[in-house]
Design a protein around this motif. Structure first.
Motif, PDB file in Angstrom:
ATOM      1  N   ILE A 197       0.837  -1.206   0.000  1.00  9.60           N
ATOM      2  CA  ILE A 197       0.000   0.000   0.000  1.00  9.60           C
ATOM      3  C   ILE A 197       0.868   1.251   0.000  1.00  9.60           C
ATOM      4  CG2 ILE A 197      -1.692   1.322   1.333  1.00  9.60           C
ATOM      5  CD1 ILE A 197      -2.760  -1.355   2.388  1.00  9.60           C
ATOM      6  N   PHE A 198       1.854   1.261   0.896  1.00  5.87           N
ATOM      7  CA  PHE A 198       2.743   2.413   1.020  1.00  5.87           C
ATOM      8  C   PHE A 198       3.442   2.711  -0.301  1.00  5.87           C
ATOM      9  CE2 PHE A 198       6.486   4.803   2.084  1.00  5.87           C
ATOM     10  CZ  PHE A 198       6.159   5.548   3.218  1.00  5.87           C
ATOM     11  N   GLN A 199       3.980   1.669  -0.948  1.00  7.30           N
ATOM     12  CA  GLN A 199       4.726   1.866  -2.186  1.00  7.30           C
ATOM     13  C   GLN A 199       3.809   2.297  -3.321  1.00  7.30           C
ATOM     14  OE1 GLN A 199       8.195   1.597  -2.288  1.00  7.30           O
ATOM     15  NE2 GLN A 199       7.751   2.742  -4.154  1.00  7.30           N
ATOM     16  N   ALA A 200       2.597   1.778  -3.377  1.00  5.15           N
ATOM     17  CA  ALA A 200       1.661   2.145  -4.442  1.00  5.15           C
ATOM     18  C   ALA A 200       1.264   3.610  -4.328  1.00  5.15           C
ATOM     19  CB  ALA A 200       0.422   1.251  -4.382  1.00  5.15           C
ATOM     20  N   VAL A 201       0.949   4.064  -3.104  1.00  4.40           N
ATOM     21  CA  VAL A 201       0.575   5.463  -2.894  1.00  4.40           C
ATOM     22  C   VAL A 201       1.754   6.380  -3.195  1.00  4.40           C
ATOM     23  CG1 VAL A 201      -0.165   7.159  -1.172  1.00  4.40           C
ATOM     24  CG2 VAL A 201      -1.201   4.888  -1.209  1.00  4.40           C
ATOM     25  N   SER A 202       2.929   6.005  -2.705  1.00  2.00           N
ATOM     26  CA  SER A 202       4.124   6.811  -2.932  1.00  2.00           C
ATOM     27  C   SER A 202       4.462   6.924  -4.413  1.00  2.00           C
ATOM     28  CB  SER A 202       5.307   6.208  -2.169  1.00  2.00           C
ATOM     29  OG  SER A 202       6.488   6.958  -2.375  1.00  2.00           O
ATOM     30  N   SER A 203       4.326   5.838  -5.148  1.00  2.00           N
ATOM     31  CA  SER A 203       4.652   5.841  -6.576  1.00  2.00           C
ATOM     32  C   SER A 203       3.648   6.660  -7.368  1.00  2.00           C
ATOM     33  CB  SER A 203       4.700   4.405  -7.110  1.00  2.00           C
ATOM     34  OG  SER A 203       5.715   3.664  -6.492  1.00  2.00           O
ATOM     35  N   PHE A 204       2.348   6.437  -7.132  1.00  2.00           N
ATOM     36  CA  PHE A 204       1.336   7.165  -7.892  1.00  2.00           C
ATOM     37  C   PHE A 204       1.384   8.662  -7.601  1.00  2.00           C
ATOM     38  CE2 PHE A 204      -2.839   9.046  -8.533  1.00  2.00           C
ATOM     39  CZ  PHE A 204      -3.137   8.635  -9.824  1.00  2.00           C
ATOM     40  N   CYS A 205       1.538   9.022  -6.342  1.00  2.00           N
ATOM     41  CA  CYS A 205       1.584  10.438  -5.961  1.00  2.00           C
ATOM     42  C   CYS A 205       2.946  11.066  -6.226  1.00  2.00           C
ATOM     43  CB  CYS A 205       1.220  10.603  -4.487  1.00  2.00           C
ATOM     44  SG  CYS A 205      -0.481  10.121  -4.098  1.00  2.00           S
ATOM     45  N   GLY A 206       3.914  10.269  -6.652  1.00  2.00           N
ATOM     46  CA  GLY A 206       5.225  10.806  -6.989  1.00  2.00           C
ATOM     47  C   GLY A 206       5.985  11.327  -5.788  1.00  2.00           C
ATOM     48  N   VAL A 207       5.787  10.691  -4.632  1.00  2.00           N
ATOM     49  CA  VAL A 207       6.426  11.190  -3.412  1.00  2.00           C
ATOM     50  C   VAL A 207       7.887  10.745  -3.331  1.00  2.00           C
ATOM     51  CG1 VAL A 207       6.301  11.275  -0.902  1.00  2.00           C
ATOM     52  CG2 VAL A 207       4.202  11.149  -2.253  1.00  2.00           C
ATOM     53  N   GLY A 208       8.142   9.486  -3.538  1.00  2.00           N
ATOM     54  CA  GLY A 208       9.522   9.024  -3.471  1.00  2.00           C
ATOM     55  C   GLY A 208       9.907   8.368  -2.164  1.00  2.00           C
ATOM     56  N   PHE A 209       9.000   8.359  -1.174  1.00  2.00           N
ATOM     57  CA  PHE A 209       9.276   7.631   0.065  1.00  2.00           C
ATOM     58  C   PHE A 209       9.182   6.133  -0.199  1.00  2.00           C
ATOM     59  CE2 PHE A 209       7.624  11.290   2.918  1.00  2.00           C
ATOM     60  CZ  PHE A 209       8.891  11.838   2.967  1.00  2.00           C
ATOM     61  N   THR A 210      10.068   5.378   0.427  1.00  2.00           N
ATOM     62  CA  THR A 210       9.982   3.917   0.389  1.00  2.00           C
ATOM     63  C   THR A 210      10.273   3.377   1.772  1.00  2.00           C
ATOM     64  OG1 THR A 210      12.319   3.424  -0.069  1.00  2.00           O
ATOM     65  CG2 THR A 210      10.915   3.958  -1.968  1.00  2.00           C
ATOM     66  N   LEU A 211       9.987   2.102   1.975  1.00  2.00           N
ATOM     67  CA  LEU A 211      10.289   1.451   3.245  1.00  2.00           C
ATOM     68  C   LEU A 211      11.578   0.649   3.152  1.00  2.00           C
ATOM     69  CD1 LEU A 211       6.726   0.268   4.310  1.00  2.00           C
ATOM     70  CD2 LEU A 211       7.952   2.361   4.928  1.00  2.00           C
ATOM     71  N   PHE A 212      12.364   0.942   2.125  1.00  2.00           N
ATOM     72  CA  PHE A 212      13.653   0.279   1.944  1.00  2.00           C
ATOM     73  C   PHE A 212      14.764   1.306   2.114  1.00  2.00           C
ATOM     74  CE2 PHE A 212      10.456  -1.673  -0.804  1.00  2.00           C
ATOM     75  CZ  PHE A 212      10.429  -2.966  -0.288  1.00  2.00           C
ATOM     76  N   PRO A 213      15.853   0.958   2.784  1.00  2.00           N
ATOM     77  CA  PRO A 213      16.914   1.937   3.066  1.00  2.00           C
ATOM     78  C   PRO A 213      17.616   2.470   1.828  1.00  2.00           C
ATOM     79  CG  PRO A 213      17.610  -0.285   3.670  1.00  2.00           C
ATOM     80  CD  PRO A 213      16.158  -0.376   3.358  1.00  2.00           C
ATOM     81  N   ASP A 214      17.545   1.733   0.729  1.00  2.00           N
ATOM     82  CA  ASP A 214      18.235   2.154  -0.498  1.00  2.00           C
ATOM     83  C   ASP A 214      17.250   2.541  -1.598  1.00  2.00           C
ATOM     84  OD1 ASP A 214      17.182  -0.320  -0.970  1.00  2.00           O
ATOM     85  OD2 ASP A 214      19.008  -1.212  -1.804  1.00  2.00           O
ATOM     86  N   SER A 215      16.065   3.030  -1.196  1.00  3.83           N
ATOM     87  CA  SER A 215      14.993   3.317  -2.154  1.00  3.83           C
ATOM     88  C   SER A 215      14.652   2.017  -2.873  1.00  3.83           C
ATOM     89  CB  SER A 215      15.397   4.422  -3.136  1.00  3.83           C
ATOM     90  OG  SER A 215      14.287   4.831  -3.918  1.00  3.83           O
ATOM     91  N   LEU A 216      14.761   1.962  -4.209  1.00  2.00           N
ATOM     92  CA  LEU A 216      14.442   0.736  -4.937  1.00  2.00           C
ATOM     93  C   LEU A 216      15.670   0.146  -5.627  1.00  2.00           C
ATOM     94  CD1 LEU A 216      10.997   1.697  -6.539  1.00  2.00           C
ATOM     95  CD2 LEU A 216      11.429   0.435  -4.422  1.00  2.00           C
ATOM     96  N   VAL A 217      16.849   0.439  -5.083  1.00  2.00           N
ATOM     97  CA  VAL A 217      18.092  -0.072  -5.681  1.00  2.00           C
ATOM     98  C   VAL A 217      18.137  -1.590  -5.642  1.00  2.00           C
ATOM     99  CG1 VAL A 217      20.609  -0.109  -5.490  1.00  2.00           C
ATOM    100  CG2 VAL A 217      19.367   2.038  -5.153  1.00  2.00           C
ATOM    101  N   SER A 218      17.612  -2.181  -4.580  1.00  2.00           N
ATOM    102  CA  SER A 218      17.620  -3.645  -4.467  1.00  2.00           C
ATOM    103  C   SER A 218      16.720  -4.307  -5.502  1.00  2.00           C
ATOM    104  CB  SER A 218      17.190  -4.080  -3.064  1.00  2.00           C
ATOM    105  OG  SER A 218      15.911  -3.552  -2.740  1.00  2.00           O
ATOM    106  N   PHE A 219      15.834  -3.524  -6.147  1.00  2.00           N
ATOM    107  CA  PHE A 219      14.954  -4.050  -7.193  1.00  2.00           C
ATOM    108  C   PHE A 219      15.373  -3.536  -8.576  1.00  2.00           C
ATOM    109  CE2 PHE A 219      12.444  -3.840  -3.296  1.00  2.00           C
ATOM    110  CZ  PHE A 219      11.913  -5.113  -3.219  1.00  2.00           C
ATOM    111  N   GLN A 220      16.621  -3.151  -8.707  1.00  2.00           N
ATOM    112  CA  GLN A 220      17.096  -2.516  -9.934  1.00  2.00           C
ATOM    113  C   GLN A 220      16.844  -3.360 -11.174  1.00  2.00           C
ATOM    114  OE1 GLN A 220      21.220  -1.405  -9.793  1.00  2.00           O
ATOM    115  NE2 GLN A 220      21.247  -0.515 -11.844  1.00  2.00           N
TER     116      GLN A 220
END
Length: 467
Positions: free
Chosen positions: A175-198
């Motif tokens: 939920i957190f990632q979907a809201v953050s992505s759609f609203c263009g906020v950029g917050f994630t619950l991962f310490p490296d943003s989305l680098v681990s999913f590169q």
């Protein structure tokens, strides 16, 4: 009888609350609403239940400001600093900030069976459309299901990628990632943003779609949604706004792909497969304008890539969207103005249409305000964030780092070269002000343009030398 009394009460309340006898400034209502939400968010994030450790008032204020202004810059590590209660508060702040206070308030009014006053409705329409004759309820009925529907789909896809998490964390993170992505906020619950999913294609594609939809503009999306008339089996004609917004968006994305592929071919992309590099460059091209999400380490990019990041962050997303920047259509109008002047045309023409001078004036004002705000904030931070007499005073390195931070804040993008957590108290306050101006800027300009212009022209002309 009861229904009649209720309707009379609703009409009376609507008239008293949303219609003013005096000429009020409706833009101020939006500004105050955003400020109120930021203050409430700051107070809630300061509660002991919201944070895993005591946080300062400026840290809570910065986080609330960043969430409401859909920026994504943070002076603390979000997942380790805040509890689930605090993270839920941030989700709500992001959602309200992304859709806009006027959307939420208008929704409540319509659900109560009331109708917004003229000033309230005009502000709402100014956020989502360039026309003033569209029913606010109709826009809401298109925006709300589209937003939550797309976030639900995105969250479901994210859920499939977080298999290693416990069920509650897995659902919440989705939920957190979907809201953050759609609203263009950029917050994630991962310490490296989305680098681990590169190199995770599902994560990359889902995020790119959500970011693109959130920054595309609700009016343009609504028009494209009904592009084909199934009843008459014909393609409807799109407005000039939607055509420029659509072409401009994909031109910026296309140019970004080419530039990043060129500037990083011997740096970031060296030693990786074509598929891996394609995912990285596409992710940067789609998200770097306004989302603040990154699948690569930003400081590791070349100076050329960082400078291009500044340019596309400055341009930003489309009007009436969750994104920031001066907006793609603004940049397009300024570019078309210059192109037409080079051809010797007095009017700004494109696609068989002439753009009104009032629209050109708005675009120039937006551009000028952005340059002034960014220049002023950068000058202040160069004095507050670089120690006096240090070796950095003669080094150009910190300049790019500070300029990157300021443009990211103004464009409500959220990308950083690592300066955010190092900011002084003054620097944090400056960045908060820039974020707020970046989010509110267009509304201030609409207010200025909407006011009655006083006739103060001087008829005695005198030429000056230019160029």
């Amino acid at each position: 009888m009861l229904r009649s009394k209720y309707q009379m009460f609703a009409d009376s309340l609507s008239e008293n609350v949303f219609k003013t006898k005096t000429q009020a400034n409706p833009i101020m209502l939006v500004v105050l609403a955003y400020l109120l939400l930021i203050v409430i968010g700051t107070a809630l994030l300061s509660l002991p239940q919201a944070a895993s450790r005591p946080i300062s008032l400026i840290e809570a204020f910065f986080t609330a400001m960043s969430a409401v202004c859909v920026t994504g810059l943070s002076v603390v590590d979000i997942p380790s600093t805040f509890t689930h209660t605090g993270l839920w508060i941030i989700v709500v702040l992001m959602q309200f900030g992304g859709l806009g206070i006027m959307t939420a308030s208008t929704t409540l009014i319509l659900l109560a069976g009331m109708h917004p006053g003229f000033s309230h409705q005009s502000v709402f329409l100014s956020e989502f459309t360039q026309e003033g004759n569209i029913d606010a309820g109709r826009i809401l009925r298109a925006i709300i299901p589209f937003t939550f529907g797309l976030e639900l789909i995105g969250g479901t896809v994210y859920f499939t990628q977080f298999e290693s998490m416990e069920m509650y964390d897995r659902v919440f993170c989705s939920i957190f990632q979907a809201v953050s992505s759609f609203c263009g906020v950029g917050f994630t619950l991962f310490p490296d943003s989305l680098v681990s999913f590169q190199y995770n294609p599902i994560m990359n594609i889902t995020t790119c779609i959500l970011v693109l939809a959130g920054g595309f503009g609700f009016l343009a999306i609504a028009e494209l949604r009904y592009l084909f008339d199934f009843k008459h089996k014909e393609v409807r004609r799109l407005s000039l706004h939607t055509r420029i917004a659509t072409y401009g968006t994909f031109i910026v994305i296309g140019v970004s792909i080419l530039v990043f592929a060129f500037t990083e071919h011997s740096n970031l992309f060296s030693g990786h497969t074509f598929s891996e590099n394609a995912q990285s460059v596409l992710f940067m091209a789609f998200t770097s304008r306004t989302a603040g999400l990154n699948s690569v380490n930003i400081p590791d990019l070349t100076q050329a890539s960082l400078f291009f990041f500044i340019i596309i962050m400055f341009i930003g997303a489309n009007p009436g969207s969750c994104g920031g920047g001066i907006k793609i259509t603004t940049a397009a109008v300024i570019g078309l103005l210059g192109f037409n002047r080079l051809l010797g045309r007095e009017k700004t023409q494109v696609m068989g249409r002439t753009i009104p001078n009032s629209t050109i004036d708005k675009a120039i004002r937006i551009f000028v305000v952005a340059i002034v705000v960014i220049g002023t904030a950068t000058l202040i931070l160069l004095n507050t964030e670089i120690p006096s007499g240090s070796r950095y005073a003669a080094d150009s390195g910190p300049f790019l780092k500070i300029l990157f931070e300021v443009v990211s804040a103004y464009a409500t993008c959220g990308l950083s070269m690592g300066l955010t957590e190092e900011l002084s108290t003054v620097g944090k306050i400056v960045i908060c002000i820039v974020m707020f101006i970046g989010r509110m800027g267009p509304l201030f300009l609409i207010s200025a343009v909407a006011g009655k212009l006083q006739d103060t022209a001087y008829y005695a002309e005198e030429d000056i030398m230019v160029g």
